[in-house]
Design a protein around this motif. Sequence first.
Motif, PDB file in Angstrom:
ATOM      1  N   ARG A 101     -13.085   7.624   0.740  1.00  0.00           N
ATOM      2  CA  ARG A 101     -13.312   6.260   1.213  1.00  0.00           C
ATOM      3  C   ARG A 101     -12.178   5.390   0.690  1.00  0.00           C
ATOM      4  O   ARG A 101     -11.819   5.477  -0.489  1.00  0.00           O
ATOM      5  N   VAL A 102     -11.616   4.575   1.569  1.00  0.00           N
ATOM      6  CA  VAL A 102     -10.531   3.671   1.199  1.00  0.00           C
ATOM      7  C   VAL A 102     -11.025   2.233   1.332  1.00  0.00           C
ATOM      8  O   VAL A 102     -11.624   1.875   2.356  1.00  0.00           O
ATOM      9  N   GLU A 103     -10.766   1.428   0.305  1.00  0.00           N
ATOM     10  CA  GLU A 103     -11.135   0.017   0.321  1.00  0.00           C
ATOM     11  C   GLU A 103      -9.960  -0.807  -0.163  1.00  0.00           C
ATOM     12  O   GLU A 103      -9.285  -0.431  -1.131  1.00  0.00           O
TER      13      GLU A 103
ATOM     14  N   CYS B 240       0.803  -1.233   0.000  1.00  0.00           N
ATOM     15  CA  CYS B 240       0.000   0.000   0.000  1.00  0.00           C
ATOM     16  C   CYS B 240       0.833   1.280   0.000  1.00  0.00           C
ATOM     17  O   CYS B 240       0.327   2.352   0.365  1.00  0.00           O
TER      18      CYS B 240
ATOM     19  N   SER C  40     -12.009  -1.311   4.933  1.00  0.00           N
ATOM     20  CA  SER C  40     -12.709  -0.150   4.382  1.00  0.00           C
ATOM     21  C   SER C  40     -12.846   0.902   5.476  1.00  0.00           C
ATOM     22  O   SER C  40     -13.045   0.567   6.649  1.00  0.00           O
TER      23      SER C  40
ATOM     24  N   LYS D 278      -3.593   9.093  -0.764  1.00  0.00           N
ATOM     25  CA  LYS D 278      -4.690   9.471   0.149  1.00  0.00           C
ATOM     26  C   LYS D 278      -4.639  10.950   0.526  1.00  0.00           C
ATOM     27  O   LYS D 278      -5.630  11.504   0.985  1.00  0.00           O
TER      28      LYS D 278
ATOM     29  N   LEU E  50     -10.599   5.467  -3.060  1.00  0.00           N
ATOM     30  CA  LEU E  50      -9.249   4.962  -3.289  1.00  0.00           C
ATOM     31  C   LEU E  50      -9.243   3.474  -2.944  1.00  0.00           C
ATOM     32  O   LEU E  50      -9.531   3.093  -1.807  1.00  0.00           O
TER      33      LEU E  50
ATOM     34  N   LEU F  74      -3.359   3.355   6.246  1.00  0.00           N
ATOM     35  CA  LEU F  74      -4.300   4.130   5.442  1.00  0.00           C
ATOM     36  C   LEU F  74      -5.432   4.713   6.279  1.00  0.00           C
ATOM     37  O   LEU F  74      -6.308   5.397   5.747  1.00  0.00           O
TER      38      LEU F  74
ATOM     39  N   LEU G 204      -0.727   3.885  -2.308  1.00  0.00           N
ATOM     40  CA  LEU G 204      -2.007   4.340  -1.763  1.00  0.00           C
ATOM     41  C   LEU G 204      -1.796   5.318  -0.605  1.00  0.00           C
ATOM     42  O   LEU G 204      -2.561   6.273  -0.446  1.00  0.00           O
ATOM     43  N   LYS G 205      -0.769   5.086   0.192  1.00  0.00           N
ATOM     44  CA  LYS G 205      -0.501   5.972   1.329  1.00  0.00           C
ATOM     45  C   LYS G 205      -0.149   7.377   0.867  1.00  0.00           C
ATOM     46  O   LYS G 205      -0.378   8.348   1.595  1.00  0.00           O
TER      47      LYS G 205
END
Length: 433
Positions: A85-87, A37, A237, A44, A52, A69, A40-41
């Motif tokens: 929203r993170v999934e 991740c 999530s 965000k 995301l 996250l 992704l970090k």
Amino acid sequence: MEPMFSPPLHRQRHQFVIDFVKRYKPKKVVDLGCSECSLLKKLKFHREIELLVGVDINGANVKKKMHGLAPISTDYLQPSYDQLRVELYQGSVTQKDARLRGFDLVTSIELIEHLTLADVECFSEVVFGYMTPGSVIISTPNSEFNPLFPRLAGFRHSDHKFEWTRAEFKSWALKVCLEYGYEVTFTGVGQAPPGQQEGVGFCSQIGVFHRRGGRECCNMLFCDHTENVFSYTLLYSINYPSLHDNNIKRRVLVSEVLYWAEKLKRSWMAKKTGERDDTFTLCQAEGEGEDCLRALERNMEMEEKQTAACGAAMRNTVEPQDGEDGGLFWTNDRGEQESSALHRCVCVPLTLLWSSSQKVSALSGSLSNLRHLLMDDPEVKLSPDGSAVLLNYQEQDHENEGEDPDDLEDSGYAEARQCSHTAEPEEDWEANV
């Protein structure tokens, strides 16, 4: 292999994606092969993204890093209007999942070379034919660059199934464009030494795909009867706190109202006792940007105006009188005496709060809405007619003796102080490249 790039190559690839996000501002982004991740970090923090998503076949790796996250304390103390929203999912990029259809951007960073050539065909169909994103960024090693690595024999990683030349990557990409309605441009990161760039190209080659017809074409595709399958397993999530959430908005508003009410009360009491209240003066300078300097220059004038306004609004609260039984009574504006237990407080009018704090006015929208939002909140005590906030006359309650009133936060939740998340240091599996 010896280090060759500064910054490291994996950071250059991530920065390429970040620059793309800054330019095109996609709202829905999915990273295929998200591993630990790390990309992704970084993404965000770009709050133009509303959804995301990360997908990886190795769920254990994702679980190790997924809590990085989560929102941090600042996200709760100072929530914005941005929604995020993170999934995170465990699943194979060769399998379809309807939850990933119609994204604005799909990234696949150094993933495709880990697939067999048969799986590459499935990958192409899933990403470009089924997910139908607006844009796709795919990076993969450029095998023509490999001879420049000292002591490198074979592929760059033991799990690589192949490593394409520039011509092979271009051939696959153009075929995808022809079959699924995309167009592609080629670039890369990791410059070759001077004089060799043209001969070997970039260390990591990148294809940037855009769907022909853009989002309108994507919307038309969803009108068909394509199967809705759900093959991925949801691992994580989280919804980031946002002022679009009415409960969060109310809590932030209440905190801001109590902060400003206390400041106004302290200023009025300091004026009444002949003491200067530098705390209130400075709080006027806690604006944003250039307003801060202008507020500092005008602080004395502002203090006088605010104090006068506050004093005028509180003029109906008169000095106590001795009652027949020795108790203290107050005379209200109708000449009636009432017990001091009902009035040993300072009234801070909502109109004064509204004019003193831009944040209060912005969050509530109108004075009537401000009154409505505060009316049922247990932390706020309003006057009987709902026109003012009532605060204890004393500087401190007995149970709060020893606390510094200046420690009040201007927004956020107290419980968020107990929650903090330290970002994990990024692990560079490709440290030698």
